[in-house]
Design an enzyme around this catalytic site. Structure first.
Site, PDB file in Angstrom:
ATOM      1  N   LYS A 279       0.825  -1.210   0.000  1.00  0.00           N
ATOM      2  CA  LYS A 279       0.000   0.000   0.000  1.00  0.00           C
ATOM      3  C   LYS A 279       0.857   1.257   0.000  1.00  0.00           C
ATOM      4  O   LYS A 279       2.050   1.242   0.273  1.00  0.00           O
ATOM      5  CB  LYS A 279      -0.990  -0.039   1.157  1.00  0.00           C
ATOM      6  N   ARG A 314      -3.012 -10.772   4.712  1.00  0.00           N
ATOM      7  CA  ARG A 314      -3.431 -10.746   3.301  1.00  0.00           C
ATOM      8  C   ARG A 314      -2.292 -10.106   2.501  1.00  0.00           C
ATOM      9  O   ARG A 314      -2.002  -8.917   2.662  1.00  0.00           O
ATOM     10  CB  ARG A 314      -4.726  -9.958   3.151  1.00  0.00           C
TER      11      ARG A 314
END
Length: 337
Positions: A279, A314
């Protein structure tokens, strides 16, 4: 005085009177008590109220047959042309199935398949298009003999239903069942586990100046409300995972506050799922503009999550994360499995 929140201080070397968090590999002997109107204080773990102590320590139920006695890897499979990290690489059936097989071989224990990008600024796509991107991949994996748990990453009940019909085992909803009112009834009817993620706003606008009073406590409250609503409607808490939603309506400082305080979310009484892989905050802190180059930073965040007792990580980079965890466990002398 305002409500008290209890954030266990994780340790891998427990002392006398320590609590074992979520029946897992992380302990705590001290707990930080947080309030909105007072300074934080530390108390011995044994002084935590009994109801909260039970939430913090109760073993978490397996997810689609996967036990949560050690950190588990959920491999990300984006069948979209516009995902922030790998858009277009796996949006064909053959490429998607091949990449799923690779992640399985690398050590993924759950596959998370999504057909609609929810990156900042992403547009919503029609339900039939999202189904076409996901259900055939799941069906092909099952037809090819893949038996590992598969999660469908979607906000839409019709997409989730098609995925479950094709062989998926779990729902991962970035809106915490807030986008489509039929998602909760679907999860209850099918009896499948579901991950409820915190997000503020829709993907199109969520990064437009997000604000919180106290982000860690605000996100906790929001997730607690969503979990309580689903439990009251008939979805067992044991079927629910909670995700604080790193990068979804959060600034860099918000993301860091959530990551530093991750252990607070054990108080929800649910397994925690952390989705921080590749991210933008990793790119900002490491001066790495290209998402695909953020492997090392993503692994660092995953190891931090494991040290906080996060049960499901994840990730895009399954092999790198698996290898790091394989070294982290013996080096820290934790007991897993």
């Amino acid at each position: 005085m305002s409500r008290a929140y209890y954030r266990p201080i994780p340790t891998l070397t427990p002392g006398a009177g320590a609590l074992r968090l979520a029946g897992g590999w992380v302990w705590c002997d001290r707990v930080e008590v947080l309030r909105r109107d007072a300074a934080a204080v530390l108390i011995p773990a044994g002084e935590v109220p009994a109801e909260m102590r039970a939430r913090l320590t109760a073993p978490r139920a397996p997810v689609a047959g996967v036990t949560l006695d050690r950190p588990r890897l959920m491999g990300i499979l984006n069948t979209t042309p516009d995902s922030f990290s790998d858009g277009g690489r796996f949006d064909g059936l053959g490429a998607a199935v091949a990449h799923a097989g690779l992640m399985r071989a690398q050590g993924a224990e759950i596959l998370d398949i999504g057909g609609e990008s929810t990156r900042p600024g992403a547009r919503e796509i029609p339900v039939p298009e999202e189904i076409e991107r996901t259900a055939p991949v799941i069906a092909a994996l099952r037809a090819g003999g893949v038996r590992m748990p598969i999660s469908i990453d979607t906000r839409k009940a019709a997409v989730a239903a098609a995925a479950l019909d094709a062989g998926a085992d779990m729902i991962n909803d970035v809106s915490a069942f807030g986008f489509d009112p039929e998602m909760g009834p679907l999860a209850r009817k099918r009896g499948v586990p579901a991950c409820l993620m915190h997000a503020r706003g829709a993907p199109e606008t969520m990064q437009n100046d997000p604000r919180y009073d106290a982000v860690l406590l605000d996100v906790y409250d929001a997730l607690e409300d969503r979990i309580a609503a689903q439990e009251a409607a008939g979805l067992p808490r044991s079927h629910i995972l909670a995700d604080p939603g790193i990068g979804f309506g959060k600034t860099l400082d918000h993301n860091l506050a959530l990551l530093r305080g991750l252990s607070l979310f054990h108080g929800l009484g649910c397994a925690i799922l952390l989705g921080a892989s590749r991210k933008s905050f990793i790119g900002t802190l490491s001066a790495t503009p290209q998402a695909a180059d953020r492997v090392a930073g993503s692994v660092a965040v995953a190891l931090h999550g494991a040290a906080q007792g996060v049960q499901v990580l994840r990730v895009h980079d399954v092999e790198a994360t698996r290898q790091a965890l394989a070294l982290w466990a013996p080096l820290t002398q934790i007991e897993t499995g």
